[in-house]
Design a protein around this motif. Structure first.
Motif, short mmCIF file in Angstrom:
data_model
loop_
_atom_site.label_atom_id
_atom_site.label_comp_id
_atom_site.label_asym_id
_atom_site.label_seq_id
_atom_site.Cartn_x
_atom_site.Cartn_y
_atom_site.Cartn_z
N SER A 156 0.90 -1.23 0.15
CA SER A 156 0.04 -0.13 -0.07
C SER A 156 0.84 1.35 0.00
O SER A 156 1.99 1.37 0.34
CB SER A 156 -1.14 -0.02 1.20
N GLU A 157 0.44 2.19 -0.50
CA GLU A 157 0.90 3.57 -0.48
C GLU A 157 1.19 4.02 0.88
O GLU A 157 2.24 4.75 1.25
CB GLU A 157 0.03 4.79 -1.32
N LYS A 158 0.08 3.86 1.83
CA LYS A 158 0.30 4.30 3.36
C LYS A 158 1.65 3.44 3.80
O LYS A 158 2.41 4.08 4.78
CB LYS A 158 -0.93 3.90 3.91
N THR A 159 1.95 2.32 3.39
CA THR A 159 3.10 1.56 3.94
C THR A 159 4.29 2.05 3.45
O THR A 159 5.30 2.26 4.26
CB THR A 159 2.81 0.09 3.76
N VAL A 160 4.27 2.69 2.21
CA VAL A 160 5.42 3.38 1.67
C VAL A 160 5.85 4.41 2.30
O VAL A 160 6.85 4.80 2.88
CB VAL A 160 5.30 3.52 0.20
N LYS A 161 4.75 5.34 2.60
CA LYS A 161 4.71 6.65 3.31
C LYS A 161 5.51 6.45 4.56
O LYS A 161 6.33 7.18 5.18
CB LYS A 161 3.35 7.47 3.29
N ASN A 162 4.72 5.41 5.27
CA ASN A 162 5.15 5.00 6.77
C ASN A 162 6.70 4.83 6.67
O ASN A 162 7.40 5.13 7.78
CB ASN A 162 4.33 4.18 7.40
N GLN A 163 7.20 3.89 5.84
CA GLN A 163 8.28 3.16 6.13
C GLN A 163 9.46 4.37 5.84
O GLN A 163 10.38 4.58 6.30
CB GLN A 163 8.53 2.45 4.89
N ILE A 164 9.22 5.52 4.73
CA ILE A 164 9.87 6.32 4.57
C ILE A 164 10.09 7.41 5.77
O ILE A 164 11.11 7.80 5.70
CB ILE A 164 9.25 7.35 3.18
N ASN A 165 9.05 7.88 6.38
CA ASN A 165 8.97 8.61 7.66
C ASN A 165 9.69 8.00 8.74
O ASN A 165 10.58 8.70 9.22
CB ASN A 165 7.41 8.78 7.83
N ILE A 166 9.59 6.65 8.86
CA ILE A 166 10.40 5.82 10.00
C ILE A 166 11.84 6.00 9.51
O ILE A 166 12.81 6.34 10.59
CB ILE A 166 9.88 4.40 9.92
N SER A 167 12.27 5.79 8.14
CA SER A 167 13.69 5.90 7.83
C SER A 167 14.32 7.18 7.83
O SER A 167 15.36 7.45 8.47
CB SER A 167 13.69 5.19 6.57
N LEU A 168 13.67 8.13 7.59
CA LEU A 168 14.04 9.49 7.83
C LEU A 168 14.37 9.90 9.27
O LEU A 168 15.06 10.77 9.51
CB LEU A 168 13.07 10.66 7.01
N LYS A 169 13.23 9.64 10.09
CA LYS A 169 13.29 9.88 11.42
C LYS A 169 14.49 9.30 11.98
O LYS A 169 15.47 9.91 12.79
CB LYS A 169 12.16 9.44 12.26
N LYS A 170 14.71 7.95 11.74
CA LYS A 170 15.96 7.29 12.20
C LYS A 170 17.16 7.84 11.45
O LYS A 170 18.24 7.79 12.26
CB LYS A 170 15.86 5.61 11.67
N LEU A 171 17.24 8.22 10.17
CA LEU A 171 18.30 8.87 9.70
C LEU A 171 18.65 10.33 10.30
O LEU A 171 20.07 10.34 10.68
CB LEU A 171 18.19 9.16 8.29
N LYS A 172 17.87 11.09 10.79
CA LYS A 172 18.13 12.15 11.62
C LYS A 172 18.68 12.02 12.88
O LYS A 172 19.57 12.54 13.31
CB LYS A 172 16.61 12.94 11.61
N SER A 173 18.10 10.86 13.61
CA SER A 173 18.63 10.45 14.89
C SER A 173 20.10 10.05 14.72
O SER A 173 20.96 10.26 15.49
CB SER A 173 17.75 9.46 15.51
N ASN A 174 20.26 9.25 13.79
CA ASN A 174 21.60 8.64 13.77
C ASN A 174 22.76 9.71 13.16
O ASN A 174 23.94 9.43 13.66
CB ASN A 174 21.37 7.59 12.31
#
Length: 185
Positions: A156-174
């Motif tokens: 689903s498009e929502k899954t894609v959006k959620n995965q990108i948001n989670i990844s970007l949050k992790k990236l910022k934290s990293n």
């Protein structure tokens, strides 16, 4: 009276440590454009770049008595780099990690700061779980839309959006953890 422009960086640093305002002015005039160019290549936002430069130069003046610097230019560029990482980490620019880093391969090869940031982002991407990594790559490297990624992966498009948001949050934290030692800049 000798012009400050004829002083070496080390002479200017010595004068700066003693509180000489004119040496600070000369340092600023000598290096602000180099620092600005470094910041604008990554942030692509003039206001954010000016904020970064202001923070770096204000910090330099406020801590002039404690400075222990060997290479003024390298020190200032490193300070700018870590200030930019703080901007990214704190999320002051939406999705800055990729949406604003539009550097062609030639520029990336010739710009050490951008290369280092891109290396850190690539290393981060490799630590993501398989599906998240695939979505991240399709979004950020192949520049596919969320809809295109969802269709390609059968999710689903929502899954894609959620995965990108989670990844970007992790990236910022990293990225924030990598620059934590420089938060005083």
């Amino acid at each position: 009276m000798t012009s400050y422009s004829s002083y070496t960086d080390q002479e200017l640093l010595s004068l700066l440590k003693a509180g000489d305002r004119m040496s600070f002015t000369e340092i600023y005039n000598r290096y602000w454009m180099v620092a600005y160019r470094s910041a604008i290549q990554v942030l692509k936002d003039e206001e954010a770049c000016m904020d970064v430069l202001q923070d770096v130069f204000v910090w330099l003046w406020q801590h002039h008595e404690q400075l222990s610097v060997h290479s003024l230019k390298a020190y200032l560029l490193t300070a700018v780099k870590f200030k930019m990482l703080n901007v990214i980490r704190q999320g002051r620019l939406k999705d800055i990690a990729y949406s604003k880093i539009k550097v062609d391969e030639y520029e990336a090869e010739t710009n050490l700061e951008v290369k280092e940031l891109m290396r850190m982002i690539e290393e981060f991407a490799e630590t993501l779980p398989s599906q998240a990594r695939q979505i991240f790559h399709l979004s950020r490297y192949d520049h596919l839309s969320n809809k295109e990624i969802a269709h390609k992966l059968g999710i689903s498009e929502k899954t894609v959006k959620n995965q990108i948001n989670i990844s970007l949050k992790k990236l910022k934290s990293n990225l924030g953890k990598m620059s934590l030692w420089c938060t005083m800049l």
